[in-house]
Scaffold this motif. Structure first.
Motif, mmCIF file in Angstrom:
data_model
loop_
_atom_site.group_PDB
_atom_site.id
_atom_site.type_symbol
_atom_site.label_atom_id
_atom_site.label_comp_id
_atom_site.label_asym_id
_atom_site.label_seq_id
_atom_site.Cartn_x
_atom_site.Cartn_y
_atom_site.Cartn_z
ATOM 1 N N LEU A 1 0.818 -1.206 0.000
ATOM 2 C CA LEU A 1 0.000 0.000 0.000
ATOM 3 C C LEU A 1 0.857 1.264 0.000
ATOM 4 O O LEU A 1 0.482 2.284 -0.591
ATOM 5 N N GLU A 2 2.019 1.218 0.659
ATOM 6 C CA GLU A 2 2.944 2.359 0.619
ATOM 7 C C GLU A 2 3.397 2.620 -0.816
ATOM 8 O O GLU A 2 3.436 3.765 -1.275
ATOM 9 N N CYS A 3 3.750 1.543 -1.531
ATOM 10 C CA CYS A 3 4.203 1.693 -2.917
ATOM 11 C C CYS A 3 3.072 2.207 -3.798
ATOM 12 O O CYS A 3 3.292 3.054 -4.674
ATOM 13 N N TYR A 4 1.876 1.703 -3.579
ATOM 14 C CA TYR A 4 0.719 2.175 -4.330
ATOM 15 C C TYR A 4 0.485 3.655 -4.062
ATOM 16 O O TYR A 4 0.170 4.435 -4.972
ATOM 17 N N GLY A 5 0.671 4.064 -2.811
ATOM 18 C CA GLY A 5 0.487 5.459 -2.444
ATOM 19 C C GLY A 5 1.487 6.390 -3.113
ATOM 20 O O GLY A 5 1.109 7.442 -3.645
ATOM 21 N N VAL A 6 2.785 6.024 -3.088
ATOM 22 C CA VAL A 6 3.784 6.900 -3.725
ATOM 23 C C VAL A 6 3.596 6.917 -5.237
ATOM 24 O O VAL A 6 3.810 7.948 -5.897
ATOM 25 N N PHE A 7 3.168 5.778 -5.797
ATOM 26 C CA PHE A 7 2.874 5.724 -7.231
ATOM 27 C C PHE A 7 1.762 6.718 -7.576
ATOM 28 O O PHE A 7 1.888 7.521 -8.512
ATOM 29 N N LEU A 8 0.658 6.683 -6.823
ATOM 30 C CA LEU A 8 -0.462 7.588 -7.089
ATOM 31 C C LEU A 8 -0.087 9.046 -6.855
ATOM 32 O O LEU A 8 -0.541 9.944 -7.572
ATOM 33 N N GLN A 9 0.757 9.282 -5.851
ATOM 34 C CA GLN A 9 1.154 10.666 -5.563
ATOM 35 C C GLN A 9 1.927 11.263 -6.745
ATOM 36 O O GLN A 9 1.677 12.399 -7.141
ATOM 37 N N ILE A 10 2.848 10.488 -7.313
ATOM 38 C CA ILE A 10 3.613 10.964 -8.461
ATOM 39 C C ILE A 10 2.709 11.091 -9.691
ATOM 40 O O ILE A 10 2.772 12.071 -10.429
ATOM 41 N N LEU A 11 1.842 10.100 -9.888
ATOM 42 C CA LEU A 11 0.960 10.107 -11.053
ATOM 43 C C LEU A 11 0.049 11.330 -11.063
ATOM 44 O O LEU A 11 -0.161 11.961 -12.104
ATOM 45 N N THR A 12 -0.506 11.694 -9.900
ATOM 46 C CA THR A 12 -1.526 12.746 -9.841
ATOM 47 C C THR A 12 -0.981 14.112 -9.435
ATOM 48 O O THR A 12 -1.750 15.068 -9.343
ATOM 49 N N ALA A 13 0.310 14.210 -9.167
ATOM 50 C CA ALA A 13 0.894 15.494 -8.763
ATOM 51 C C ALA A 13 0.654 16.542 -9.853
ATOM 52 O O ALA A 13 0.917 16.301 -11.032
ATOM 53 N N GLY A 14 0.115 17.696 -9.456
ATOM 54 C CA GLY A 14 -0.154 18.758 -10.413
ATOM 55 C C GLY A 14 -1.527 18.703 -11.046
ATOM 56 O O GLY A 14 -1.903 19.618 -11.785
ATOM 57 N N TRP A 15 -2.297 17.642 -10.785
ATOM 58 C CA TRP A 15 -3.652 17.578 -11.341
ATOM 59 C C TRP A 15 -4.541 18.570 -10.601
ATOM 60 O O TRP A 15 -4.344 18.833 -9.406
ATOM 61 N N ASP A 16 -5.558 19.099 -11.292
ATOM 62 C CA ASP A 16 -6.453 20.051 -10.629
ATOM 63 C C ASP A 16 -7.448 19.302 -9.734
ATOM 64 O O ASP A 16 -7.521 18.076 -9.744
ATOM 65 N N GLU A 17 -8.219 20.065 -8.960
ATOM 66 C CA GLU A 17 -9.101 19.465 -7.955
ATOM 67 C C GLU A 17 -10.166 18.567 -8.570
ATOM 68 O O GLU A 17 -10.523 17.534 -8.011
ATOM 69 N N LEU A 18 -10.693 18.968 -9.717
ATOM 70 C CA LEU A 18 -11.724 18.159 -10.366
ATOM 71 C C LEU A 18 -11.173 16.789 -10.731
ATOM 72 O O LEU A 18 -11.830 15.757 -10.516
#
Length: 453
Positions: A161-178
């Motif tokens: 789950l930690e790896c999944y979390g860092v993966f999602l954080q990098i993937l979605t960094a900079g995306w807008d709120e919507l």
């Protein structure tokens, strides 16, 4: 007639000639597109696909992500490679339980790998709509069981789950709120998180211990732990809490950030009720409250946060006042003052006075400066609208000191002592707290008199 026939005979070959020109132009356009597509591959156009994928095996994940930005054609080839069996074996490391890595921090290698993989998929799917990016990402990661809510049989000792979390954080960094709203909704659909939360917040605390643990780990490791900016953390915590009524928000906050057993990781529901606790048990809750009170958390008003703190203090039943006071101190000056001011405004002077006494007790026990408690009382006194209300509050503070000392003295004289002799220690700390509190008041008074002279 002859001339007409000759004219009609000569017209047909001209029509055929035009049609053949159109076909030749179509063939030319197709060949041009093929050549353009091949030209975007650069030197790789001479390599068969199998050899191209073999070359990728010699590149790091970061290098592959850089390569994906060269052209759309190469990016498409990389998407195909990621989805291939060889790409899956290369990229989807699943060594989540082998934390004994020589010379490295536990799990740092596999966490860094999934950060790089998140960047790779971020770049490869850059031109796709958000929903398609999420679907493709899920398709790639769906075979990793430790990324699923109930996928790992030993979640406490797993980095999945930690790896999944860092993966999602990098993937979605900079995306807008919507877009981030869509990500959260997508994750809720995959994990069925709302239904699981509904189960634990409507059940007796501790009756679904394993599910409470799973929710805690999923929320913290996937959604909350990896953000650099407070505004991002506040956004995701808000998404988790806001769909629920305030009483359920408090229960859920305790599940995610409350104290847990060092043996099995399960939430300890009686910790705040049975006796005084330490800072470690309250720090997670205090940090979460500060996060929601911060100006970055736009969806929360001060009243919302104070109401949440009030509800939290009765989860699962009313806390010891000392634990309440310790949580307020850890939550910071602004929250502590706002909480106390709300009681002053609502005419709850006796309850406020008892809280004030326990704040001094925590300052004495945890070695905080006692002048902080005096300054806090000064600020609270200014909230009262009349001198009579203020004087009544000060009298209540002195009465609270007297009543608590008598109660503790009675407990000591009764002889019911445990191994640590806690009743005597509490009396000792309270007497010292009162003495140091009044000493700071005397210092403050004498300084004011000196300045007046």
């Amino acid at each position: 007639m002859t001339s007409t026939a000759r004219t009609s005979c000569t017209a047909i070959p001209n029509q055929k000639h035009k049609r053949s020109n159109r076909r030749s132009r179509q063939r030319c356009n197709l060949s041009d597109r093929d050549s353009q597509s091949l030209s975007t591959l650069g030197y790789f156009k001479t390599l068969p696909l199998e050899i191209f994928q073999m070359v990728l095996n010699y590149l790091s994940v970061k290098d592959i992500s850089m390569l994906s930005m060269v052209s759309k054609t190469i990016s498409n080839r990389l998407i195909n490679y990621i989805s291939s069996p060889s790409g899956n074996r290369r990229l989807l490391l699943q060594d989540f339980h082998n934390l004994e890595l020589p010379g490295k921090r536990e799990g740092s290698c596999v966490l860094e790998h999934y950060k790089s993989l998140g960047l790779l998929l971020k770049r490869c799917t850059l031109l796709l709509p958000t929903r398609d990016r999420l679907k493709y990402t899920h398709k790639v990661l769906s075979e990793v069981s430790c990324f699923k809510f109930n996928g790992c049989p030993s979640p406490l000792h797993c980095l999945g789950l930690e790896c999944y979390g860092v993966f999602l954080q990098i993937l979605t960094a900079g995306w807008d709120e919507l877009e981030c709203h869509r990500v959260f909704n997508f994750l809720c659909e995959l994990s069925n998180l709302p239904r699981k939360v509904q189960t634990v917040v409507s059940s007796k605390p501790g009756s679904a211990r394993k599910l409470e643990l799973r929710i805690r780990l999923y929320c913290r490791r996937v959604l909350l732990n990896h953000w650099v900016h407070q505004s991002d953390s506040a956004f995701w915590l808000t998404r988790i809490l806001k769909p629920w009524p305030m009483v359920n928000q408090a229960r859920l906050l305790y599940i995610i950030f409350g104290p847990v057993s060092s043996l099995d990781g399960h939430v300890v529901w009686q910790k705040m009720i049975e006796g005084p606790t330490d800072e470690t048990s309250l720090k997670g809750l205090a940090d979460a409250i500060k996060l929601l009170y911060d100006t970055e958390a736009r969806e929360w008003t001060a009243d919302d946060v104070i109401s949440l703190v009030d509800e939290l203090s009765v989860v699962p039943r009313e806390w010891l006042m000392e634990n309440n006071a310790r949580l307020l101190i850890l939550s910071g000056n602004n929250i502590c003052f706002t909480f106390m001011a709300s009681k002053a405004v609502n005419g709850r002077a006796v309850e406020l006075a008892r809280l004030m006494v326990f704040l001094t007790l925590v300052c004495e026990k945890d070695l905080y400066c006692m002048d902080w408690a005096v300054k806090m009382m000064q600020k609270v006194c200014k909230v009262f609208s009349t001198p009579g209300e203020r004087n009544n509050f000060l009298q209540c503070v002195e009465n609270a000191f007297a009543h608590m000392i008598m109660d503790m003295l009675q407990a000591v004289l009764s002889g019911d002592r445990d191994e640590e002799d806690s009743s005597f220690l509490n009396l000792f700390h309270l007497v010292n707290a009162q003495a140091n509190f009044h000493k700071e008041i005397l210092y403050l008074t004498m300084r004011s008199n000196s300045n007046a002279i």
